[in-house]
Write a protein that holds these residues in place. Structure first.
Motif, PDB file in Angstrom:
ATOM      1  N   SER A   1       1.748   9.332  -6.030  1.00 50.95           N
ATOM      2  CA  SER A   1       2.022  10.717  -5.648  1.00 50.95           C
ATOM      3  C   SER A   1       3.332  11.233  -6.230  1.00 50.95           C
ATOM      4  CB  SER A   1       2.043  10.821  -4.122  1.00 50.95           C
ATOM      5  OG  SER A   1       3.065   9.980  -3.597  1.00 50.95           O
ATOM      6  N   GLY A   2       3.969  10.429  -7.078  1.00 49.97           N
ATOM      7  CA  GLY A   2       5.172  10.904  -7.739  1.00 49.97           C
ATOM      8  C   GLY A   2       6.434  10.769  -6.912  1.00 49.97           C
TER       9      GLY A   2
ATOM     10  N   LYS B   1       0.818  -1.214   0.000  1.00 45.99           N
ATOM     11  CA  LYS B   1       0.000   0.000   0.000  1.00 45.99           C
ATOM     12  C   LYS B   1       0.854   1.267   0.000  1.00 45.99           C
ATOM     13  CE  LYS B   1      -1.229  -0.324   4.968  1.00 45.99           C
ATOM     14  NZ  LYS B   1      -0.096  -1.115   5.475  1.00 45.99           N
ATOM     15  N   SER B   2       1.951   1.264   0.722  1.00 45.34           N
ATOM     16  CA  SER B   2       2.797   2.460   0.719  1.00 45.34           C
ATOM     17  C   SER B   2       3.536   2.625  -0.608  1.00 45.34           C
ATOM     18  CB  SER B   2       3.804   2.407   1.872  1.00 45.34           C
ATOM     19  OG  SER B   2       3.103   2.446   3.098  1.00 45.34           O
ATOM     20  N   THR B   3       3.930   1.498  -1.214  1.00 49.38           N
ATOM     21  CA  THR B   3       4.539   1.565  -2.547  1.00 49.38           C
ATOM     22  C   THR B   3       3.561   2.175  -3.536  1.00 49.38           C
ATOM     23  OG1 THR B   3       5.912  -0.372  -2.134  1.00 49.38           O
ATOM     24  CG2 THR B   3       5.490   0.169  -4.439  1.00 49.38           C
ATOM     25  N   LEU B   4       2.322   1.721  -3.468  1.00 49.55           N
ATOM     26  CA  LEU B   4       1.303   2.254  -4.376  1.00 49.55           C
ATOM     27  C   LEU B   4       1.128   3.755  -4.154  1.00 49.55           C
ATOM     28  CD1 LEU B   4      -0.920   1.917  -6.484  1.00 49.55           C
ATOM     29  CD2 LEU B   4      -2.491   1.299  -4.646  1.00 49.55           C
ATOM     30  N   LEU B   5       1.035   4.168  -2.882  1.00 49.66           N
ATOM     31  CA  LEU B   5       0.851   5.591  -2.589  1.00 49.66           C
ATOM     32  C   LEU B   5       2.029   6.395  -3.145  1.00 49.66           C
ATOM     33  CD1 LEU B   5      -1.252   7.357  -1.016  1.00 49.66           C
ATOM     34  CD2 LEU B   5       0.408   7.416   0.834  1.00 49.66           C
ATOM     35  N   GLY B   6       3.238   5.845  -2.993  1.00 51.29           N
ATOM     36  CA  GLY B   6       4.417   6.508  -3.529  1.00 51.29           C
ATOM     37  C   GLY B   6       4.343   6.650  -5.046  1.00 51.29           C
TER      38      GLY B   6
ATOM     39  N   LEU C   1      -6.548  17.121  -4.267  1.00 55.50           N
ATOM     40  CA  LEU C   1      -6.261  15.713  -3.995  1.00 55.50           C
ATOM     41  C   LEU C   1      -5.213  15.636  -2.895  1.00 55.50           C
ATOM     42  CD1 LEU C   1      -6.371  12.679  -4.657  1.00 55.50           C
ATOM     43  CD2 LEU C   1      -4.705  13.089  -6.471  1.00 55.50           C
ATOM     44  N   ALA C   2      -5.513  14.875  -1.859  1.00 50.02           N
ATOM     45  CA  ALA C   2      -4.543  14.689  -0.788  1.00 50.02           C
ATOM     46  C   ALA C   2      -4.193  13.212  -0.667  1.00 50.02           C
ATOM     47  CB  ALA C   2      -5.108  15.209   0.539  1.00 50.02           C
ATOM     48  N   PHE C   3      -2.905  12.937  -0.581  1.00 50.47           N
ATOM     49  CA  PHE C   3      -2.414  11.587  -0.293  1.00 50.47           C
ATOM     50  C   PHE C   3      -2.092  11.547   1.195  1.00 50.47           C
ATOM     51  CE2 PHE C   3      -1.146  12.593  -4.675  1.00 50.47           C
ATOM     52  CZ  PHE C   3      -1.727  11.536  -5.354  1.00 50.47           C
ATOM     53  N   MET C   4      -2.612  10.569   1.886  1.00 46.63           N
ATOM     54  CA  MET C   4      -2.354  10.495   3.325  1.00 46.63           C
ATOM     55  C   MET C   4      -1.849   9.113   3.690  1.00 46.63           C
ATOM     56  SD  MET C   4      -5.476  12.642   4.994  1.00 46.63           S
ATOM     57  CE  MET C   4      -5.929  14.252   4.290  1.00 46.63           C
TER      58      MET C   4
ATOM     59  N   ASP D   1      -2.287  21.653  -6.628  1.00 48.95           N
ATOM     60  CA  ASP D   1      -3.439  20.756  -6.627  1.00 48.95           C
ATOM     61  C   ASP D   1      -3.293  19.566  -5.678  1.00 48.95           C
ATOM     62  OD1 ASP D   1      -4.958  22.157  -8.376  1.00 48.95           O
ATOM     63  OD2 ASP D   1      -4.650  20.860 -10.109  1.00 48.95           O
ATOM     64  N   TRP D   2      -2.057  19.231  -5.314  1.00 46.07           N
ATOM     65  CA  TRP D   2      -1.822  18.033  -4.512  1.00 46.07           C
ATOM     66  C   TRP D   2      -1.367  18.371  -3.102  1.00 46.07           C
ATOM     67  CZ3 TRP D   2       1.279  13.833  -7.697  1.00 46.07           C
ATOM     68  CH2 TRP D   2       0.462  13.374  -8.743  1.00 46.07           C
ATOM     69  N   ALA D   3      -1.654  17.448  -2.197  1.00 47.74           N
ATOM     70  CA  ALA D   3      -1.133  17.554  -0.845  1.00 47.74           C
ATOM     71  C   ALA D   3      -0.676  16.171  -0.419  1.00 47.74           C
ATOM     72  CB  ALA D   3      -2.220  18.053   0.097  1.00 47.74           C
ATOM     73  N   PHE D   4       0.325  16.136   0.455  1.00 44.75           N
ATOM     74  CA  PHE D   4       0.775  14.841   0.978  1.00 44.75           C
ATOM     75  C   PHE D   4       0.907  14.950   2.492  1.00 44.75           C
ATOM     76  CE2 PHE D   4       3.081  11.124   1.932  1.00 44.75           C
ATOM     77  CZ  PHE D   4       2.956  10.242   0.868  1.00 44.75           C
ATOM     78  N   VAL D   5       0.160  14.123   3.200  1.00 45.98           N
ATOM     79  CA  VAL D   5       0.228  14.136   4.666  1.00 45.98           C
ATOM     80  C   VAL D   5       0.942  12.867   5.124  1.00 45.98           C
ATOM     81  CG1 VAL D   5      -1.112  14.149   6.801  1.00 45.98           C
ATOM     82  CG2 VAL D   5      -1.875  15.520   4.837  1.00 45.98           C
TER      83      VAL D   5
END
Lengths: 276, 227
Positions: free
Chosen positions: A71-72, A63-68, A190-193, A108-112
């Motif tokens: 989110s670039g 799941k963290s690999t996918l999020l990475g 869009l926020a990635f958390m 446009d993006w956020a990463f928490v």
């Protein structure tokens, strides 16, 4: 959706968004390997404006690999990630230049991050942390930046009187709320958390979840939320993807996946939650 | 408004030897606007299962379920989310809320999600809480600390705060005193009068007799049992 968008207009510091006709994020066949090992494979989904998508699975499920990859922060080996950007319409974020991606990352993006220390500048005041994205986007008027920062501190329930304190002087829960303010001040869509409530006390978690839910509604934010906590997704996510061994093994409406899980692994996951 | 046609459901318990439980077969029903229909049958006969399939948190294995034109049994998650926001309400037996959110907000939330201005949403929530005799001193507190009966009434207030065209009620009058039971029955009658289609589970026979236009016995939908 139109009704949700209508509330965006009177939020200070927000840029008004037109209701998007299509998905905000389209993910197709994203995969990443670490040598012979699969990080994640064959992941496809659409995320619509205002939707919260939860991704659950145990450690090492991908799941963290996918999020990475989404989110670039990581470069996947296969697939495409198309984002409907505010100024240029749909863009393939995997094939854009680093400069363009950085621009997206502060507009446009956020990463928490799970650990607020990874997402904050610890040597800079709370106000400076919140104001940074505004300045990066061209704001120059000190009074306006400070007023917007104060407003956002209040929205994440931090006493605006502490605007000049450094994050180091804040509790873990406050740091996490500051990280959220710092990220959302530019009105991202869009926020990635990554485990946003991870290291927090249960009482602090509830407060943060309530806050996040209100923000999602008020600014029509879409969220990709990675967590291993099923209680968190139950309360926050509209939809759920369950990952195991790098693959999405089940997905659907959150309460459907949790109340009527189809896959053996999801059944195990749901039945293993301790009841209080 | 609510239509089920030839619906079937089975559960596969992968972690208990792959046991397959076929719990429902050939379930059909219709609820028209302004009508209240009760699901009946003994405990375990499948009343809640059918209701959850209509709500969409249980998957439908065969047949069709439609609510206000949306094919729940095959809809995308976002279509069901939209349906629940605007059209389909559900009063379950359990209140599931975020801790620390004040009662007034919990009740107003369905309206806020529809974009109703906060003052208007809270005024409507306050009106329902008053009718259901939840004292104003409790409105600022989280309902997680309330008694079972109080939580039940908060749940009912939340389910009636928006005039959903279709409404699912799971034992709405259980664990209520006489006065509150009467209020809830009035709320249901008002919902019928404005054209709401209501499907309910009522163990309370008096309530069922007064409110329901028809009964549907789910025992007939058990596999292997003749209807």
């Amino acid at each position: 959706m139109a009704m949700l968008d209508a509330t965006v207009g009177h939020m200070p510091g927000m840029v008004e968004t037109a209701p998007a006709p299509g998905p905000l994020l389209s993910v197709r066949d994203v995969g990443k390997r670490y040598g012979a090992r699969i990080g994640c494979a064959d992941v496809s989904f659409d995320l619509w404006p205002g939707e919260v998508l939860g991704i659950v699975g145990e450690s090492g499920s991908g799941k963290s690999t996918l999020l990475g990859c989404l989110s670039g922060q990581l470069v996947p080996d296969t697939g495409e990630v198309v984002f409907d950007s505010r100024d240029r319409g749909p863009v393939d974020t995997l094939r854009m230049s680093e400069r363009e991606r950085r621009h997206l990352g502060r507009t446009d993006w956020a990463f928490v991050h799970q650990n607020p220390r990874d997402g904050l500048r610890l040597g800079v005041s709370a106000g400076g942390n919140v104001g940074e994205r505004l300045m990066a986007n061209g704001a120059r008027h000190y009074g306006n930046i400070r007023a917007t920062a104060q407003d956002w501190l209040a929205r994440v329930e931090i006493d605006p009187g502490r605007i000049d304190d450094r994050p180091r002087q804040f509790s873990g829960g406050m740091q996490q709320r500051l990280q959220i303010a710092r990220n959302l001040v530019s009105g991202p869509r869009l926020a990635f958390m990554d485990e946003p409530t991870g290291g927090l006390d249960v009482s602090v978690q509830a407060r943060l979840l309530d806050l996040l839910r209100g923000l999602v509604r008020d600014i029509c934010l879409s969220v990709v939320l990675v967590t291993h906590d099923l209680a968190v997704v139950r309360l926050l996510a509209d939809r759920l993807m369950v990952m195991k061994g790098g693959h999405v093994i089940e997905s659907g409406l959150t309460d459907q996946v949790l109340d009527d899980p189809q896959h053996a692994y999801t059944q195990l996951l749901v039945s293993s939650v301790l009841q209080v | 408004m609510i239509i089920a046609e030839n619906v079937a459901k089975e559960f596969t318990l992968h972690n208990q030897g792959g046991t397959v439980l076929r719990v429902m077969e050939g379930a059909s029903l219709k609820v028209a606007p302004g009508e209240c229909v009760a699901l009946t049958g003994a405990s375990g006969a499948g009343k809640s299962t059918l209701m959850r399939m209509i709500w969409g948190n249980y998957r439908t294995d065969a047949g069709h379920i439609r609510v206000a034109g949306t094919e729940v049994s095959s809809a995308e998650p976002r279509q069901i989310i939209a349906l629940r926001r605007t059209t389909l309400g559900y009063v379950s037996q359990f209140l599931r809320v975020l801790p620390r959110v004040p009662t007034l907000r919990v009740v107003a939330e369905p309206l806020l999600a529809l974009g109703t201005p906060e003052a208007e949403a809270e005024a409507r929530a306050a009106e329902l809480l008053s009718r259901l005799r939840i004292g104003e001193s409790l409105w600022g507190l989280s309902p997680t600390t309330f008694s079972g009966g109080e939580q039940q009434r908060v749940n009912i207030a939340r389910g009636f705060v928006h005039p959903y065209p279709a409404l699912l009620l799971d034992e709405p009058t259980a664990s209520l005193d006489a006065a509150n039971r009467e209020t809830v029955m009035c709320l249901i009658e008002e919902a019928k009068a404005r054209g709401g289609a209501i499907l309910g589970i009522f163990h309370d026979e008096g309530a069922r007799a007064r409110l329901c236009d028809r009964l549907v016995d789910v025992t007939g939908f058990r596999p292997g049992v003749a209807a």
